[in-house]
Design an enzyme around this catalytic site. Structure first.
Site, short mmCIF file in Angstrom:
data_model
loop_
_atom_site.label_atom_id
_atom_site.label_comp_id
_atom_site.label_asym_id
_atom_site.label_seq_id
_atom_site.Cartn_x
_atom_site.Cartn_y
_atom_site.Cartn_z
CE1 TYR A 34 -3.19 -2.87 0.26
CE2 TYR A 34 -3.50 -2.41 2.59
CZ TYR A 34 -3.80 -3.14 1.47
OH TYR A 34 -4.72 -4.15 1.56
CB SER A 47 -13.51 -5.21 -1.14
OG SER A 47 -13.98 -4.30 -2.11
CG LEU A 68 -22.22 -3.25 -2.63
CD1 LEU A 68 -21.68 -4.29 -1.66
CD2 LEU A 68 -23.64 -3.60 -3.06
CB THR A 69 -21.49 3.93 -1.70
OG1 THR A 69 -20.86 4.26 -2.97
CG2 THR A 69 -20.44 3.38 -0.74
#
Length: 350
Positions: free
Chosen positions: A53, A238, A245-246
């Site tokens: 990351y 996730s 999904l928002t």
């Protein structure tokens, strides 16, 4: 906030795990500090990161998230024992990470030391393999025929796994890591590591984190059943399907600064016609029950039997507050039935 045992480990983790992959790309040090402080104040004691990351992964952002967390830990040494830090070693395929080589015992030893340096800590609570060396049915490769297990050398895979596990054991003995977990793996991967650990008196797998959400439930119930009976924590990553999904990406929308507005290494494989129909239906269910679509998806994930801690990620404080509220929202039978009716129509939309 509820707390649950992390598999067979001695750790009690919050039902919410604070994901960090945007720190170093979409979020800076100040943003991360604010998120960590707020999450801890709300009872979250579990933070997940990775050497790879920030995301999308690149040579410029490699290791930045761990360094950001390390800065916070350095300034809050008194809180180190209150926070459970999980990180991961990257698998093969990234040219700027150990020249893209697969995970080996040697690379595990090197990566642990590098993560400890970036995190500015003496130990890592949970050390995970980000993805296995063999090709596994993850990152959009879960349709039948996309993975060919017969193309793998089973004996070599097992030998490599033992080499990795032996290095994990040495790190545990040295006090550098406390527990060992997997990510983006399968029942065969879990079972092989369990068998190797038992046969060689090496650390047992205590957790696995895989993609899991209303659009992607391939682990349910089969892999999750194995986790329950083998006392392995299941950690969904996730849970909002990359933010889909928002509902914010419906009708081709790409709000500025959002994840889908950035270049994606694996492409937008979640963006399909069926996915959008499913998302629109879930948005309608959420509205009918006076909750946000994100809260609906997170609350559903939290109540799935076998889920230990759900990994959430936010780029704004507003999103973080909204997400955390989801875990105190009850899901009554009517709401669960409404969710299930949509799920039955779109069980595998991408």
């Amino acid at each position: 906030m509820e707390y649950r045992r992390l598999g067979s480990s001695g750790l009690q983790v919050s039902q919410v795990c604070l994901g960090s992959m945007t720190w170093g790309k979409q979020n800076n040090q100040h943003d991360a500090d604010e998120q960590i402080n707020y999450a801890l104040a709300k009872g979250v004691n579990f933070i997940d990161t990775a050497e790879m990351y920030a995301v999308p992964p690149s040579p410029e952002t490699y290791g930045k998230t761990e360094s950001i967390i390390g800065s916070w830990l350095h300034r809050h040494k008194e809180k180190r024992d209150e926070v459970i830090i999980a990180t991961k070693i990257a698998g093969g395929g990234l040219s700027w990470v150990r020249e893209g080589h697969p995970i080996s015992g040697k690379s595990v030893t090197e990566a642990i030391d590098d993560s400890l340096t970036r995190l500015q800590t003496d130990y890592i609570d949970l050390y995970q393999l980000h993805w296995p060396n063999r090709i596994s049915p993850h990152f959009g490769k879960h349709w039948p025929g996309m993975v060919q297990p017969t193309h793998e050398d089973t004996e070599q895979e097992i030998a490599d796994m033992l080499d990795i596990l032996e290095s994990i054991g040495k790190a545990v003995d040295a006090g550098k890591i406390r527990y060992f977990g997997l990510s983006d793996d399968t029942p065969w991967g879990i079972q092989t590591y369990l068998r190797l650990a038992q046969a060689n008196n090496l650390p047992k797998v205590v957790s696995i984190q895989n993609e899991f959400n209303l659009l992607h439930t391939k682990d349910w119930p089969y892999l999750i059943e194995q986790c329950i009976h083998e006392d392995i924590a299941y950690l969904p990553w996730s849970p909002l399907a990359g933010g889909a999904l928002t509902g914010k990406y419906l009708n081709g929308a790409r709000p500025e600064g959002t994840r889908w507005s950035l270049v994606q290494r694996q492409g937008l494989f979640r963006d399909t016609q069926l996915s959008n129909k499913a998302i629109a239906a879930y948005v309608d269910v959420a509205k009918a029950h006076n909750m946000t679509p994100a809260q609906l998806a997170l609350a559903w994930c939290n109540q799935v039997d076998g889920v230990t801690s759900t990994i959430i990620g936010a780029t704004t404080m507003g999103q973080l507050k909204e997400d955390l509220q989801a875990f105190s929202l009850p899901l009554d039978e009517t709401l669960l039935n409404d969710i299930f009716s949509v799920y039955q129509q779109y069980p595998m939309p991408f």
